[in-house]
Design a protein around this motif. Sequence first.
Motif, short mmCIF file in Angstrom:
data_model
loop_
_atom_site.label_atom_id
_atom_site.label_comp_id
_atom_site.label_asym_id
_atom_site.label_seq_id
_atom_site.Cartn_x
_atom_site.Cartn_y
_atom_site.Cartn_z
N ILE A 120 0.82 -1.21 0.00
CA ILE A 120 0.00 0.00 0.00
C ILE A 120 0.86 1.25 0.00
O ILE A 120 0.38 2.32 -0.33
N PRO A 138 2.52 3.95 -3.81
CA PRO A 138 2.42 5.30 -4.39
C PRO A 138 3.32 6.31 -3.70
O PRO A 138 3.77 7.28 -4.30
N PHE A 139 3.60 6.07 -2.42
CA PHE A 139 4.40 7.04 -1.67
C PHE A 139 5.88 6.97 -2.02
O PHE A 139 6.59 7.96 -1.93
N LEU A 141 8.28 8.58 -5.46
CA LEU A 141 9.14 9.76 -5.36
C LEU A 141 10.57 9.36 -5.05
O LEU A 141 11.52 9.96 -5.55
N MET A 174 14.01 10.64 -7.20
CA MET A 174 14.98 11.58 -6.64
C MET A 174 16.40 11.46 -7.19
O MET A 174 17.00 12.48 -7.50
N VAL A 231 16.59 13.48 -10.43
CA VAL A 231 16.27 14.91 -10.55
C VAL A 231 17.09 15.78 -9.63
O VAL A 231 17.25 16.97 -9.89
N ILE A 290 13.61 8.18 2.19
CA ILE A 290 12.16 8.01 2.09
C ILE A 290 11.81 6.53 2.07
O ILE A 290 10.93 6.06 2.78
N LYS A 307 12.70 4.63 5.61
CA LYS A 307 11.89 5.06 6.74
C LYS A 307 10.40 4.85 6.46
O LYS A 307 9.65 4.46 7.36
N GLY A 308 9.99 5.09 5.22
CA GLY A 308 8.60 4.84 4.86
C GLY A 308 8.25 3.37 5.01
O GLY A 308 7.22 3.01 5.58
N GLY A 317 8.14 2.41 8.66
CA GLY A 317 6.95 3.00 9.27
C GLY A 317 5.71 2.20 8.92
O GLY A 317 4.89 1.89 9.79
N VAL A 318 5.59 1.84 7.64
CA VAL A 318 4.43 1.05 7.22
C VAL A 318 4.45 -0.32 7.90
O VAL A 318 3.41 -0.82 8.35
N SER A 364 3.26 0.04 11.46
CA SER A 364 1.81 0.25 11.50
C SER A 364 1.07 -1.03 11.15
O SER A 364 0.04 -1.34 11.74
N TYR A 399 -12.64 5.89 5.38
CA TYR A 399 -13.05 6.46 4.10
C TYR A 399 -11.98 6.35 3.02
O TYR A 399 -12.29 6.46 1.84
N LEU A 400 -10.71 6.14 3.44
CA LEU A 400 -9.70 5.92 2.41
C LEU A 400 -10.08 4.70 1.58
O LEU A 400 -9.96 4.71 0.35
N ILE A 402 -13.09 5.70 -0.67
CA ILE A 402 -12.69 6.50 -1.84
C ILE A 402 -12.04 5.60 -2.89
O ILE A 402 -12.35 5.68 -4.08
#
Lengths: 232, 252
Positions: free
Chosen positions: B74, B77-78, B81, B85, B88, B112, B115-116, B119-120, B123, B158-159, B162
Amino acid sequence: MTADVAMHMSDGLLNTTTSLLFAAVAVIGIAVAAARARDDLDDRTAPMAGLVAAFVFATQMLNFPVLPGVSGHLLGGALAAILVGPWVGALCVSIVLVVQALVFADGGVTALGANVTNMAIIGTAVGFAVATVLKRFTRTKPGLAAVAFTAAFVNTVVASLGFVLEFALGGDPAFGLGGVTATIVGVHCLIGIGEGVITALTVVAIAAVRPDLVHLLRGARRPLDVREESPA
Amino acid sequence: MSGGHAHPLHRPGNTPVHRLAPQVKIVAAVLAVLCVVSTPRERYWAFGVYLLLLAAVWSIARIPPGWVATRALIEAPFVVLAFVMPFVAGGPTVDVLGMALSEHGLLSGWNILVKGTLGVLVSLTLAATTAPRELIVGLQRLHVPAMVITIATLMLRYLDVIAAEARRMRLARISRGHNPRFLWQVGATARGIGTLFVRSYERGERVHLAMVSRGWSGKMPDSGRSAGAVAWLTGLAPTATAAVVLGMALWP
Protein backbone atom coordinates in the motif's frame (compact mmCIF):
# COMPACT_ATOMS: atom_id res chain seq x y z
CA MET A 1 17.38 23.51 -4.52
CA THR A 2 15.66 20.47 -5.81
CA ALA A 3 12.84 18.26 -4.65
CA ASP A 4 13.47 19.58 -1.13
CA VAL A 5 11.40 22.59 -2.12
CA ALA A 6 8.21 20.56 -1.98
CA MET A 7 5.99 21.75 0.78
CA HIS A 8 6.57 19.04 3.32
CA MET A 9 9.64 20.03 5.24
CA SER A 10 11.94 17.23 6.22
CA ASP A 11 14.01 16.81 9.36
CA GLY A 12 17.06 18.96 9.78
CA LEU A 13 15.89 21.87 7.65
CA LEU A 14 15.21 24.06 10.69
CA ASN A 15 17.21 24.30 13.90
CA THR A 16 15.92 22.90 17.18
CA THR A 17 14.79 26.20 18.72
CA THR A 18 12.66 27.09 15.71
CA SER A 19 11.24 23.58 15.49
CA LEU A 20 10.21 23.70 19.14
CA LEU A 21 8.78 27.22 18.78
CA PHE A 22 6.57 26.20 15.89
CA ALA A 23 5.64 22.92 17.57
CA ALA A 24 4.27 25.08 20.40
CA VAL A 25 2.44 27.30 17.90
CA ALA A 26 0.95 24.20 16.27
CA VAL A 27 -0.18 22.69 19.60
CA ILE A 28 -1.86 25.94 20.66
CA GLY A 29 -3.50 26.29 17.24
CA ILE A 30 -4.82 22.72 17.30
CA ALA A 31 -6.12 23.14 20.85
CA VAL A 32 -8.03 26.30 19.87
CA ALA A 33 -9.36 24.62 16.73
CA ALA A 34 -10.46 21.55 18.72
CA ALA A 35 -12.28 23.72 21.26
CA ARG A 36 -14.10 25.70 18.59
CA ALA A 37 -14.77 22.72 16.33
CA ARG A 38 -16.99 21.04 18.91
CA ASP A 39 -19.94 23.22 17.91
CA ASP A 40 -19.42 22.51 14.22
CA LEU A 41 -19.37 18.73 14.42
CA ASP A 42 -22.70 16.90 14.38
CA ASP A 43 -24.17 13.79 12.77
CA ARG A 44 -24.00 15.29 9.33
CA THR A 45 -20.61 16.95 9.51
CA ALA A 46 -18.71 14.15 11.28
CA PRO A 47 -18.62 11.93 8.20
CA MET A 48 -17.90 15.03 6.12
CA ALA A 49 -14.88 15.86 8.27
CA GLY A 50 -13.62 12.30 7.98
CA LEU A 51 -14.11 12.33 4.24
CA VAL A 52 -12.39 15.71 3.80
CA ALA A 53 -9.44 14.37 5.80
CA ALA A 54 -9.34 11.21 3.67
CA PHE A 55 -9.61 13.31 0.51
CA VAL A 56 -6.82 15.67 1.52
CA PHE A 57 -4.77 12.62 2.47
CA ALA A 58 -5.32 11.07 -0.95
CA THR A 59 -4.67 14.26 -2.92
CA GLN A 60 -1.49 15.01 -1.01
CA MET A 61 -0.12 11.79 -2.49
CA LEU A 62 -0.42 13.26 -5.99
CA ASN A 63 2.92 14.86 -6.57
CA PHE A 64 2.93 16.73 -9.83
CA PRO A 65 5.98 18.19 -11.52
CA VAL A 66 6.06 21.97 -11.34
CA LEU A 67 9.47 22.75 -12.74
CA PRO A 68 12.19 20.33 -13.78
CA GLY A 69 13.33 18.76 -10.54
CA VAL A 70 10.64 20.30 -8.37
CA SER A 71 7.46 18.52 -7.49
CA GLY A 72 4.57 19.92 -5.58
CA HIS A 73 1.49 18.47 -4.04
CA LEU A 74 -1.82 19.85 -2.93
CA LEU A 75 -2.16 21.28 0.57
CA GLY A 76 -5.93 21.09 0.90
CA GLY A 77 -6.32 23.87 3.45
CA ALA A 78 -8.74 25.97 1.41
CA LEU A 79 -10.74 22.91 0.37
CA ALA A 80 -11.13 21.84 4.00
CA ALA A 81 -12.01 25.38 5.14
CA ILE A 82 -14.67 25.84 2.45
CA LEU A 83 -16.24 22.43 3.01
CA VAL A 84 -16.18 22.02 6.79
CA GLY A 85 -15.24 25.42 8.15
CA PRO A 86 -11.92 26.70 9.49
CA TRP A 87 -11.88 24.90 12.86
CA VAL A 88 -12.78 21.40 11.73
CA GLY A 89 -10.73 22.01 8.58
CA ALA A 90 -7.59 22.82 10.55
CA LEU A 91 -8.10 19.64 12.60
CA CYS A 92 -8.55 17.55 9.45
CA VAL A 93 -5.37 18.81 7.80
CA SER A 94 -3.41 18.43 11.06
CA ILE A 95 -4.53 14.82 11.43
CA VAL A 96 -3.49 14.13 7.84
CA LEU A 97 -0.05 15.62 8.42
CA VAL A 98 0.50 13.71 11.67
CA VAL A 99 -0.52 10.38 10.12
CA GLN A 100 1.66 11.03 7.06
CA ALA A 101 4.67 11.94 9.17
CA LEU A 102 4.31 8.92 11.45
CA VAL A 103 3.15 6.21 9.08
CA PHE A 104 4.62 7.18 5.73
CA ALA A 105 7.62 9.22 6.87
CA ASP A 106 6.42 12.03 4.60
CA GLY A 107 7.70 15.21 6.22
CA GLY A 108 10.00 15.09 9.20
CA VAL A 109 8.73 14.51 12.70
CA THR A 110 10.78 17.39 14.10
CA ALA A 111 9.42 19.63 11.34
CA LEU A 112 5.86 18.54 12.10
CA GLY A 113 5.12 21.66 14.15
CA ALA A 114 6.21 23.94 11.32
CA ASN A 115 4.38 21.86 8.72
CA VAL A 116 1.17 21.94 10.77
CA THR A 117 1.56 25.68 11.33
CA ASN A 118 1.96 26.33 7.60
CA MET A 119 -0.48 23.95 6.03
CA ALA A 120 -3.13 23.32 8.67
CA ILE A 121 -3.28 26.60 10.57
CA ILE A 122 -2.06 29.37 8.26
CA GLY A 123 -3.38 27.62 5.13
CA THR A 124 -6.85 26.93 6.47
CA ALA A 125 -7.22 30.33 8.14
CA VAL A 126 -6.14 32.25 5.04
CA GLY A 127 -8.25 30.10 2.73
CA PHE A 128 -11.30 30.65 4.89
CA ALA A 129 -10.67 34.39 5.27
CA VAL A 130 -10.42 34.85 1.49
CA ALA A 131 -13.50 32.74 0.86
CA THR A 132 -15.50 34.64 3.48
CA VAL A 133 -14.52 38.03 2.11
CA LEU A 134 -15.58 36.94 -1.38
CA LYS A 135 -18.71 35.16 -0.16
CA ARG A 136 -21.15 37.42 -1.99
CA PHE A 137 -19.83 36.15 -5.33
CA THR A 138 -20.70 32.55 -4.52
CA ARG A 139 -24.29 32.73 -5.77
CA THR A 140 -23.47 31.69 -9.30
CA LYS A 141 -21.54 28.63 -10.38
CA PRO A 142 -18.66 30.47 -12.11
CA GLY A 143 -18.51 32.83 -9.15
CA LEU A 144 -18.18 29.95 -6.70
CA ALA A 145 -15.49 28.37 -8.86
CA ALA A 146 -13.57 31.67 -8.93
CA VAL A 147 -13.86 32.10 -5.17
CA ALA A 148 -12.65 28.54 -4.52
CA PHE A 149 -9.77 29.02 -6.96
CA THR A 150 -8.71 32.33 -5.38
CA ALA A 151 -8.94 30.98 -1.83
CA ALA A 152 -6.83 27.95 -2.72
CA PHE A 153 -4.26 30.02 -4.61
CA VAL A 154 -3.83 32.60 -1.82
CA ASN A 155 -3.77 29.80 0.78
CA THR A 156 -0.88 28.09 -1.00
CA VAL A 157 1.19 31.23 -1.47
CA VAL A 158 0.67 32.48 2.09
CA ALA A 159 1.45 29.02 3.50
CA SER A 160 4.73 29.13 1.58
CA LEU A 161 5.44 32.56 3.14
CA GLY A 162 5.03 30.80 6.49
CA PHE A 163 7.88 28.55 5.45
CA VAL A 164 9.97 31.58 4.46
CA LEU A 165 9.40 33.06 7.92
CA GLU A 166 10.45 29.80 9.60
CA PHE A 167 13.48 29.54 7.35
CA ALA A 168 14.46 33.14 8.13
CA LEU A 169 14.27 32.36 11.87
CA GLY A 170 16.00 29.01 11.97
CA GLY A 171 17.15 27.90 8.55
CA ASP A 172 20.60 27.24 7.19
CA PRO A 173 22.17 30.71 6.68
CA ALA A 174 24.24 29.24 3.83
CA PHE A 175 21.29 29.82 1.53
CA GLY A 176 20.52 33.46 0.82
CA LEU A 177 17.10 34.38 2.13
CA GLY A 178 16.23 36.35 -1.00
CA GLY A 179 16.93 33.41 -3.29
CA VAL A 180 15.02 30.99 -1.08
CA THR A 181 12.05 33.35 -0.91
CA ALA A 182 11.95 33.81 -4.67
CA THR A 183 12.21 30.05 -5.33
CA ILE A 184 9.66 29.04 -2.71
CA VAL A 185 7.09 31.68 -3.57
CA GLY A 186 7.56 31.17 -7.30
CA VAL A 187 7.11 27.41 -7.03
CA HIS A 188 4.06 27.80 -4.84
CA CYS A 189 2.42 30.22 -7.27
CA LEU A 190 2.53 27.32 -9.75
CA ILE A 191 1.36 24.77 -7.17
CA GLY A 192 -1.38 27.24 -6.23
CA ILE A 193 -2.79 27.14 -9.76
CA GLY A 194 -3.06 23.33 -9.61
CA GLU A 195 -4.49 23.53 -6.12
CA GLY A 196 -6.99 26.18 -7.24
CA VAL A 197 -8.21 24.10 -10.18
CA ILE A 198 -8.73 20.95 -8.09
CA THR A 199 -10.39 22.92 -5.26
CA ALA A 200 -12.72 24.71 -7.68
CA LEU A 201 -13.69 21.48 -9.47
CA THR A 202 -14.42 19.71 -6.20
CA VAL A 203 -16.32 22.55 -4.52
CA VAL A 204 -18.48 23.28 -7.60
CA ALA A 205 -19.36 19.61 -8.05
CA ILE A 206 -20.37 19.27 -4.39
CA ALA A 207 -22.32 22.55 -4.37
CA ALA A 208 -24.27 21.41 -7.43
CA VAL A 209 -25.48 18.20 -5.76
CA ARG A 210 -25.37 18.82 -2.02
CA PRO A 211 -25.10 22.57 -1.28
CA ASP A 212 -26.05 21.77 2.32
CA LEU A 213 -22.64 20.14 2.78
CA VAL A 214 -20.61 23.21 1.89
CA HIS A 215 -19.86 25.15 5.04
CA LEU A 216 -19.24 28.37 3.12
CA LEU A 217 -22.74 28.32 1.61
CA ARG A 218 -24.46 27.91 4.96
CA GLY A 219 -27.26 30.36 5.64
CA ALA A 220 -27.33 31.35 2.00
CA ARG A 221 -30.27 29.13 1.19
CA ARG A 222 -33.09 31.04 -0.38
CA PRO A 223 -36.49 30.75 1.33
CA LEU A 224 -39.04 28.62 -0.45
CA ASP A 225 -40.64 30.69 -3.13
CA VAL A 226 -44.32 29.82 -3.59
CA ARG A 227 -45.68 31.28 -6.76
CA GLU A 228 -49.40 31.35 -7.33
CA GLU A 229 -50.61 30.08 -10.58
CA SER A 230 -51.70 33.01 -12.63
CA PRO A 231 -55.35 33.02 -13.57
CA ALA A 232 -56.10 32.78 -17.25
CA MET B 1 -16.83 -4.39 14.44
CA SER B 2 -18.51 -7.75 13.92
CA GLY B 3 -16.97 -10.73 12.18
CA GLY B 4 -18.63 -9.80 8.91
CA HIS B 5 -16.71 -6.54 8.80
CA ALA B 6 -13.27 -7.96 9.45
CA HIS B 7 -10.63 -5.52 8.32
CA PRO B 8 -8.28 -6.81 5.64
CA LEU B 9 -5.27 -5.62 7.65
CA HIS B 10 -6.29 -7.47 10.83
CA ARG B 11 -5.06 -11.01 11.43
CA PRO B 12 -6.98 -12.50 14.33
CA GLY B 13 -5.00 -14.59 16.77
CA ASN B 14 -4.41 -15.36 20.40
CA THR B 15 -0.74 -14.66 20.96
CA PRO B 16 0.87 -12.52 23.68
CA VAL B 17 1.08 -9.68 21.15
CA HIS B 18 -2.63 -9.94 20.34
CA ARG B 19 -3.57 -10.05 24.02
CA LEU B 20 -1.51 -7.01 24.99
CA ALA B 21 -3.65 -4.00 25.93
CA PRO B 22 -4.19 -1.77 22.85
CA GLN B 23 -3.00 1.43 24.52
CA VAL B 24 0.40 -0.20 25.23
CA LYS B 25 0.69 -1.30 21.60
CA ILE B 26 -0.18 2.17 20.29
CA VAL B 27 2.40 3.89 22.49
CA ALA B 28 5.01 1.27 21.58
CA ALA B 29 4.33 1.65 17.85
CA VAL B 30 4.42 5.47 17.87
CA LEU B 31 7.65 5.54 19.85
CA ALA B 32 9.19 2.91 17.57
CA VAL B 33 8.32 5.00 14.49
CA LEU B 34 9.82 8.06 16.19
CA CYS B 35 13.05 6.07 16.71
CA VAL B 36 13.09 5.06 13.03
CA VAL B 37 12.54 8.55 11.63
CA SER B 38 15.09 10.13 13.99
CA THR B 39 17.84 7.74 12.86
CA PRO B 40 20.41 9.45 10.60
CA ARG B 41 20.01 8.08 7.10
CA GLU B 42 23.69 7.17 6.71
CA ARG B 43 23.54 4.65 9.60
CA TYR B 44 22.55 1.78 7.32
CA TRP B 45 23.06 -0.97 9.94
CA ALA B 46 20.53 0.57 12.35
CA PHE B 47 17.69 0.03 9.87
CA GLY B 48 18.68 -3.64 9.61
CA VAL B 49 18.46 -3.99 13.39
CA TYR B 50 14.99 -2.38 13.36
CA LEU B 51 13.88 -4.92 10.77
CA LEU B 52 15.23 -7.78 12.92
CA LEU B 53 13.29 -6.44 15.91
CA LEU B 54 10.11 -6.35 13.83
CA ALA B 55 10.75 -9.89 12.63
CA ALA B 56 11.04 -11.00 16.26
CA VAL B 57 7.66 -9.40 17.06
CA TRP B 58 6.16 -11.10 13.97
CA SER B 59 7.39 -14.51 15.08
CA ILE B 60 5.86 -14.03 18.55
CA ALA B 61 2.60 -12.87 16.96
CA ARG B 62 2.76 -15.73 14.42
CA ILE B 63 2.51 -13.42 11.41
CA PRO B 64 4.24 -14.85 8.31
CA PRO B 65 6.60 -12.25 6.76
CA GLY B 66 4.97 -12.85 3.36
CA TRP B 67 1.61 -11.76 4.77
CA VAL B 68 3.12 -8.46 5.87
CA ALA B 69 5.06 -8.04 2.63
CA THR B 70 1.99 -8.22 0.37
CA ARG B 71 0.13 -5.69 2.53
CA ALA B 72 3.14 -3.37 2.67
CA LEU B 73 2.53 -2.68 -1.03
CA ILE B 74 0.00 0.00 0.00
CA GLU B 75 2.93 2.34 0.40
CA ALA B 76 3.89 1.94 -3.26
CA PRO B 77 2.42 5.30 -4.39
CA PHE B 78 4.40 7.04 -1.67
CA VAL B 79 7.79 5.64 -2.58
CA VAL B 80 7.56 6.44 -6.29
CA LEU B 81 9.14 9.76 -5.36
CA ALA B 82 12.05 7.88 -3.82
CA PHE B 83 12.93 6.37 -7.18
CA VAL B 84 12.67 9.69 -8.99
CA MET B 85 14.98 11.58 -6.64
CA PRO B 86 18.34 10.17 -7.81
CA PHE B 87 17.50 11.41 -11.32
CA VAL B 88 16.27 14.91 -10.55
CA ALA B 89 18.35 16.08 -7.59
CA GLY B 90 21.44 18.11 -8.25
CA GLY B 91 24.90 18.05 -6.69
CA PRO B 92 27.77 15.60 -7.15
CA THR B 93 26.95 12.43 -9.05
CA VAL B 94 28.00 8.82 -8.73
CA ASP B 95 27.97 6.13 -11.41
CA VAL B 96 25.50 3.32 -10.83
CA LEU B 97 25.25 0.73 -13.61
CA GLY B 98 26.55 3.29 -16.05
CA MET B 99 24.03 5.98 -15.08
CA ALA B 100 25.18 9.22 -13.47
CA LEU B 101 22.91 9.53 -10.43
CA SER B 102 22.86 12.39 -7.96
CA GLU B 103 24.50 11.40 -4.69
CA HIS B 104 22.22 13.70 -2.72
CA GLY B 105 19.18 12.33 -4.55
CA LEU B 106 20.20 8.73 -3.87
CA LEU B 107 20.48 9.48 -0.16
CA SER B 108 17.12 11.28 0.02
CA GLY B 109 15.51 8.50 -2.00
CA TRP B 110 16.97 5.89 0.35
CA ASN B 111 15.78 7.99 3.31
CA ILE B 112 12.16 8.01 2.09
CA LEU B 113 12.25 4.36 1.06
CA VAL B 114 13.71 2.87 4.23
CA LYS B 115 11.89 5.06 6.74
CA GLY B 116 8.60 4.84 4.86
CA THR B 117 8.87 1.06 4.60
CA LEU B 118 9.75 0.58 8.28
CA GLY B 119 6.95 3.00 9.27
CA VAL B 120 4.43 1.05 7.22
CA LEU B 121 5.71 -2.25 8.64
CA VAL B 122 5.34 -1.00 12.22
CA SER B 123 1.81 0.25 11.50
CA LEU B 124 0.94 -3.03 9.79
CA THR B 125 2.16 -4.98 12.81
CA LEU B 126 -0.06 -2.86 15.05
CA ALA B 127 -3.04 -3.23 12.70
CA ALA B 128 -2.52 -6.98 12.27
CA THR B 129 -2.55 -7.70 15.99
CA THR B 130 -5.18 -5.18 17.08
CA ALA B 131 -8.78 -5.14 15.87
CA PRO B 132 -9.93 -1.69 14.65
CA ARG B 133 -12.41 -1.55 17.54
CA GLU B 134 -9.60 -2.14 20.02
CA LEU B 135 -7.46 0.55 18.40
CA ILE B 136 -10.19 3.11 19.03
CA VAL B 137 -10.62 1.93 22.62
CA GLY B 138 -6.86 2.22 23.06
CA LEU B 139 -6.85 5.80 21.80
CA GLN B 140 -9.75 6.57 24.16
CA ARG B 141 -7.81 5.19 27.13
CA LEU B 142 -4.88 7.40 26.15
CA HIS B 143 -7.27 10.37 26.51
CA VAL B 144 -7.12 11.46 22.90
CA PRO B 145 -10.01 13.95 22.40
CA ALA B 146 -13.14 12.20 21.11
CA MET B 147 -13.39 14.51 18.12
CA VAL B 148 -9.88 13.76 16.93
CA ILE B 149 -10.61 10.03 17.26
CA THR B 150 -13.82 10.43 15.25
CA ILE B 151 -12.13 12.31 12.42
CA ALA B 152 -9.07 10.06 12.35
CA THR B 153 -11.00 6.78 12.39
CA LEU B 154 -13.51 7.98 9.81
CA MET B 155 -10.59 9.17 7.68
CA LEU B 156 -8.96 5.74 7.72
CA ARG B 157 -12.30 4.05 6.93
CA TYR B 158 -13.05 6.46 4.10
CA LEU B 159 -9.70 5.92 2.41
CA ASP B 160 -11.04 2.46 1.53
CA VAL B 161 -14.38 3.95 0.47
CA ILE B 162 -12.69 6.50 -1.84
CA ALA B 163 -10.47 3.83 -3.40
CA ALA B 164 -13.45 1.56 -4.00
CA GLU B 165 -15.54 4.37 -5.53
CA ALA B 166 -12.62 5.38 -7.77
CA ARG B 167 -12.34 1.78 -8.97
CA ARG B 168 -16.09 1.67 -9.69
CA MET B 169 -15.99 4.94 -11.64
CA ARG B 170 -13.02 3.71 -13.66
CA LEU B 171 -14.87 0.50 -14.47
CA ALA B 172 -17.92 2.55 -15.49
CA ARG B 173 -15.78 4.69 -17.81
CA ILE B 174 -14.17 1.63 -19.39
CA SER B 175 -17.51 -0.07 -19.98
CA ARG B 176 -18.67 3.07 -21.79
CA GLY B 177 -15.86 2.89 -24.28
CA HIS B 178 -13.17 4.87 -22.48
CA ASN B 179 -9.80 3.35 -23.25
CA PRO B 180 -7.37 4.55 -20.62
CA ARG B 181 -3.67 4.08 -20.85
CA PHE B 182 -1.52 4.35 -17.76
CA LEU B 183 -1.19 8.15 -17.60
CA TRP B 184 -4.12 9.23 -19.73
CA GLN B 185 -6.64 8.10 -17.16
CA VAL B 186 -5.29 10.76 -14.81
CA GLY B 187 -7.12 13.41 -16.83
CA ALA B 188 -10.46 11.64 -16.57
CA THR B 189 -9.92 11.05 -12.86
CA ALA B 190 -9.16 14.72 -12.30
CA ARG B 191 -12.32 15.80 -14.11
CA GLY B 192 -14.38 13.35 -12.11
CA ILE B 193 -12.87 14.32 -8.77
CA GLY B 194 -15.92 16.25 -7.57
CA THR B 195 -18.23 13.38 -8.48
CA LEU B 196 -15.92 11.01 -6.67
CA PHE B 197 -16.21 13.18 -3.57
CA VAL B 198 -20.01 13.30 -3.63
CA ARG B 199 -20.31 9.56 -4.27
CA SER B 200 -17.87 8.76 -1.46
CA TYR B 201 -19.72 11.11 0.87
CA GLU B 202 -23.03 9.47 0.18
CA ARG B 203 -21.61 6.05 0.95
CA GLY B 204 -19.87 7.42 4.03
CA GLU B 205 -23.06 9.09 5.19
CA ARG B 206 -24.92 5.78 4.97
CA VAL B 207 -22.17 4.10 6.99
CA HIS B 208 -22.33 6.85 9.60
CA LEU B 209 -26.13 6.78 9.87
CA ALA B 210 -25.98 3.00 10.27
CA MET B 211 -23.48 3.49 13.10
CA VAL B 212 -25.62 6.18 14.76
CA SER B 213 -28.77 4.06 14.54
CA ARG B 214 -26.89 1.24 16.30
CA GLY B 215 -26.02 3.50 19.20
CA TRP B 216 -22.75 5.15 18.15
CA SER B 217 -22.30 8.30 20.22
CA GLY B 218 -18.75 9.14 19.21
CA LYS B 219 -17.38 6.79 21.84
CA MET B 220 -16.64 3.09 21.84
CA PRO B 221 -18.01 1.06 24.75
CA ASP B 222 -15.04 0.24 26.96
CA SER B 223 -14.88 -2.65 29.40
CA GLY B 224 -12.28 -0.71 31.35
CA ARG B 225 -9.41 -3.18 31.29
CA SER B 226 -6.36 -1.20 32.36
CA ALA B 227 -2.81 -2.27 31.66
CA GLY B 228 -0.53 -3.11 34.57
CA ALA B 229 3.14 -2.31 34.92
CA VAL B 230 4.12 -5.75 33.60
CA ALA B 231 2.11 -5.24 30.40
CA TRP B 232 3.72 -1.85 29.83
CA LEU B 233 7.22 -3.21 30.47
CA THR B 234 6.90 -6.23 28.18
CA GLY B 235 4.99 -4.28 25.53
CA LEU B 236 7.59 -1.54 25.38
CA ALA B 237 10.58 -3.92 25.40
CA PRO B 238 11.04 -3.99 21.57
CA THR B 239 10.67 -0.22 21.41
CA ALA B 240 13.18 0.22 24.22
CA THR B 241 15.63 -1.90 22.23
CA ALA B 242 14.97 0.32 19.20
CA ALA B 243 15.69 3.35 21.37
CA VAL B 244 19.05 1.85 22.39
CA VAL B 245 19.85 1.27 18.70
CA LEU B 246 18.91 4.89 17.99
CA GLY B 247 21.22 6.05 20.77
CA MET B 248 24.06 4.05 19.23
CA ALA B 249 23.27 5.42 15.77
CA LEU B 250 23.29 8.99 17.03
CA TRP B 251 26.62 8.45 18.76
CA PRO B 252 29.19 10.31 16.67
